[in-house]
Design a protein around this motif. Structure first.
Motif, short mmCIF file in Angstrom:
data_model
loop_
_atom_site.label_atom_id
_atom_site.label_comp_id
_atom_site.label_asym_id
_atom_site.label_seq_id
_atom_site.Cartn_x
_atom_site.Cartn_y
_atom_site.Cartn_z
N UNK A 225 0.83 -1.21 0.00
CA UNK A 225 0.00 0.00 0.00
C UNK A 225 0.86 1.25 0.00
N UNK A 226 1.89 1.28 0.84
CA UNK A 226 2.79 2.42 0.87
C UNK A 226 3.63 2.48 -0.40
N UNK A 227 3.92 1.32 -0.99
CA UNK A 227 4.63 1.31 -2.26
C UNK A 227 3.82 1.98 -3.36
N UNK A 228 2.52 1.70 -3.39
CA UNK A 228 1.65 2.36 -4.36
C UNK A 228 1.60 3.87 -4.12
N UNK A 306 9.48 5.41 6.59
CA UNK A 306 10.28 6.63 6.70
C UNK A 306 10.45 7.29 5.34
N UNK A 307 10.75 6.51 4.32
CA UNK A 307 10.92 7.07 2.98
C UNK A 307 9.62 7.65 2.44
N UNK A 308 8.55 6.92 2.62
CA UNK A 308 7.25 7.37 2.11
C UNK A 308 6.78 8.62 2.84
N UNK A 309 6.93 8.63 4.17
CA UNK A 309 6.51 9.78 4.96
C UNK A 309 7.32 11.02 4.60
N UNK A 310 8.63 10.84 4.38
CA UNK A 310 9.48 11.98 4.03
C UNK A 310 9.08 12.55 2.67
N UNK A 311 8.85 11.66 1.69
CA UNK A 311 8.45 12.13 0.36
C UNK A 311 7.12 12.86 0.41
#
Length: 696
Positions: A225-228, A306-311
């Motif tokens: 889901x976070x990848x999408x 962390x990566x998704x939240x930062x983006x």
């Protein structure tokens, strides 16, 4: 290991900081002890001792096995018996999985909050720019026109689906994992399910039908889901970068350095490999096991989050600062000199001469236009078959980009409706039609822009509707709450008879302001609208903040000219004087290179009622404001056109000189510079109206 604490700034990211993970593991151990005591498995005294030792300052690691070991030592120093019941009935896998679920709950709360803010920003842009024409691009090449509202609605539409996925994900993710080594809870006997239920309640988690430590789909679903979401964020960031590049320059991001884009894209590009690794975690042997150095899910998922939240955080900030250059969008639409409108032209022509013939003719004309660097409209004039089937006005309409944006506005409305429903917001009130009766005259008006912004009233030129200001709207509504309306007998406003004075037209404005509760407003008028604005500043100065008068004069004669036009309209209708007006309003260059825009104005004139045009012409004929100009005491900007044949530069310069302290600017245009040189016109108006720091 977990991401370094130094990198964790948002709630979504800091949920995985070492100190927070230790706290989560200890909270689970304390809750377990309480649940065991509640159902008689251990004594209340033992549970109290264990809970008292579940303090972070006693533990120096976030590895589950080390936390249990250090906690047992700490409890043993106080109560040897209680130490026997630390971690009773729970496996290290149970502890690690439940801790990860709790951490993900905190992290997803932060991501969903940032996502909600981001979609609200995009919804505002989609709503504001539903009619802002823009080049559609396929393979980085110009395609058929779209609107910027449609583009932002596309971004919004994808993010709404991610919001829905994250929301439904919770019902499957937020489950207690508690099954012991092989998932039977045999060590707790008949107390197993009651203890599990009490533990779930304390941790505010649901109790699953059975332990799930051997089935890792819950964690994999979070990753996918976070990848999408990350992929969509990357796509949006890439679109924004392309629209921001120097050669395009349709978007600007004044507060965001280029490194923001780099880090956003880098984050979204790293996520897919991590998602693939997370899917591999779904393949444990039989009932699974925990590695000595920690569970793979607890290693991979925090990195994805962390990566998704930062983006997401960076992109939301960038979007909030985004500036839309509608003038540049118009300029880019004109780069191919009409060739991007080949499709509507072909379809219209196909109905007259057949599809194959139409395809061949338009293709030939487009190729000729490209090779000779001519406007497609000019080339088409050379084809007799085209002029045989289409009038000049019909051709102009076919080659107007804004007229071929299809269902863009409808699609925007549908996406915004879904957003409003998902967010629990009331449906936005329709902007049109809105009617107000001034005396016996029903006036059609529209309001745009932020509700807390200063008011700006736009007054239209003779024979035009409120749509004459469309080139200004994307820029002006960034700063102002804008009121536009159709003059009596113009656009969608009604006219009861053919008589009106400038005072009558101006009092309509005051009545409308009173109706809407507008005490003071900036006022910008063009041509007849500029003359109306002058009257307002003379007779109602307390209602006007700043005044912009474009291509107007205090006296415009001789009366015999107006009498002649009035008689022509009475005898033959509005169409009789349209060629005269167009000839005086636009420069020859503009008529030749932007025939479609001239066609838009011509269409407005055709839609004006004869009684409305007669009334307006009468008001101009009988107007004489020369002796009153010195009474104007509000800050004023006068705009003139160097090539204006209706109100020549000598008149607009003299007008500015007669108003105390008035600023004057002369643009290289005819009578309607807001259409002919929209970008320059917008800049002058914005600079003047925002000159006062109190409204900037």
């Amino acid at each position: 290991m977990n991401p370094a604490d130094a990198e964790l700034t948002s709630p979504s990211q800091s949920a995985f900081a070492e100190h927070n993970r230790i706290r989560t593991l200890l909270d689970i151990e304390a809750a377990l002890a309480g649940a065991l005591a509640q159902h008689g498995v251990i004594s209340a005294a033992c549970a109290t001792q264990i809970a008292d030792c579940c303090r972070r300052d006693l533990i120096s690691t976030d590895l589950p096995q080390d936390v249990v070991r250090q906690l047992t030592v700490a409890v043993a120093e106080r109560d040897a018996e209680a130490a026997n019941y630390v971690h009773w009935g729970m496996s290290l896998q149970d502890l690690a999985d439940t801790a990860l679920v709790l951490q993900l709950r905190v992290a997803l709360d932060g991501i969903e909050a940032d996502l909600a803010r981001f979609v609200a920003v995009l919804a505002e842009f989609a709503d504001r720019h539903r009619h802002t024409a823009q080049v559609g691009r396929v393979g980085l090449q110009h395609g058929l026109p779209i609107t910027f509202g449609l583009k932002t609605a596309g971004w919004l539409d994808a993010l709404l689906r991610h919001q829905q996925r994250l929301q439904t994900l919770r019902s499957r993710l937020l489950m207690l994992q508690f099954g012991g080594t092989t998932g039977t809870l045999a060590s707790l006997g008949d107390a197993a399910l009651p203890v599990a239920s009490a533990l779930a309640a304390t941790l505010k988690l649901s109790l699953p039908d059975m332990p799930w430590h051997g089935q890792r789909d819950r964690f994999a679903e979070v990753a996918t889901t976070l990848g999408l979401l990350a992929a969509s964020l990357g796509k949006i960031a890439h679109d924004m970068i392309l629209l921001n590049q120097t050669e395009v320059a349709e978007l600007a991001f004044p507060v965001m350095p280029s490194i923001g884009w780099s880090s956003t894209l880098a984050a979204t590009q790293q996520v897919p490999a991590l998602v693939a690794a997370m899917l591999a975690v779904m393949l444990p042997d039989h009932e699974g096991q925990i590695d000595q150095d920690g569970d793979a899910a607890a290693q991979i998922l925090p990195q994805i989050v962390v990566l998704c939240a930062a983006a997401l955080e960076q992109l939301q900030v960038q979007a909030s600062s985004m500036k839309v250059d509608a003038g540049r969008m118009q300029a880019n639409l004109a780069l191919t000199r009409g060739r991007i409108l080949a499709e509507p032209l072909t379809l219209a022509l196909a109905r007259k001469i057949g599809r194959q013939s139409a395809d061949a003719l338009v293709a030939q004309a487009s190729e000729q236009a490209a090779h000779s660097d001519q406007a497609l409209r000019d080339v088409l004039d050379q084809y007799g078959v085209v002029s045989l089937h289409f009038s000049a006005r019909e051709l102009d309409r076919l080659l107007e980009p804004a007229s071929y944006s299809g269902q863009s506005a409808s699609f925007v409305d549908r996406v915004l409706h879904t957003w409003q429903e998902f967010s629990g917001l009331p449906a936005a009130p329709a902007q049109t039609p809105m009617l107000f009766t001034a005396g016996q005259i029903p006036l059609h008006y529209r309001i745009d822009g932020p509700v807390d912004a200063p008011w700006l009233i736009l007054l239209n030129a003779l024979g035009t509707s409120l749509d004459i200001w469309e080139p200004q709207m994307p820029v002006l509504q960034e700063h102002f709450r804008i009121l536009r309306y159709d003059t009596r007998g113009h656009g969608k406003s009604v006219m009861r008879n053919g008589a009106a004075s400038l005072a009558d037209l101006s009092e309509d404005v005051i009545d409308l302001m009173d109706h809407l509760g507008i005490a003071r407003a900036h006022c910008c008028g063009s041509s007849l609208g500029g003359m109306t604005a002058l009257w307002l500043a003379i007779h109602h100065p307390a209602r006007i903040e700043r005044l912009v008068v474009s291509n107007a004069a205090p006296l415009l004669g001789p009366p015999s000219v107006w009498d002649g036009w009035i008689e022509q309209v009475r005898q033959m209708g509005v169409k009789a004087i349209i060629p005269l007006l167009i000839d005086r309003w636009f420069t020859r260059d503009f008529e030749r290179h932007a025939a479609h825009q001239v066609g838009v104005v011509r269409e407005m004139l055709l839609q004006t009622s004869p009684t409305g045009l007669i009334a307006a012409c009468t008001a101009i004929r009988d107007m004489d404001l020369r002796d009153s100009l010195s009474c104007i005491n509000v800050p004023t900007l006068v705009i003139g056109g160097k090539r204006d044949r209706m109100t020549p530069p000598a008149q607009t310069r003299r007008l500015a000189a007669q108003i105390n302290g008035a600023c004057y600017v002369e643009l290289n245009a005819g009578h309607l510079p807001n259409r002919e040189v929209a970008q320059r016109f917008n800049a002058e108006v914005i600079d003047f109206l925002l000159a006062d720091a109190s409204i900037s």
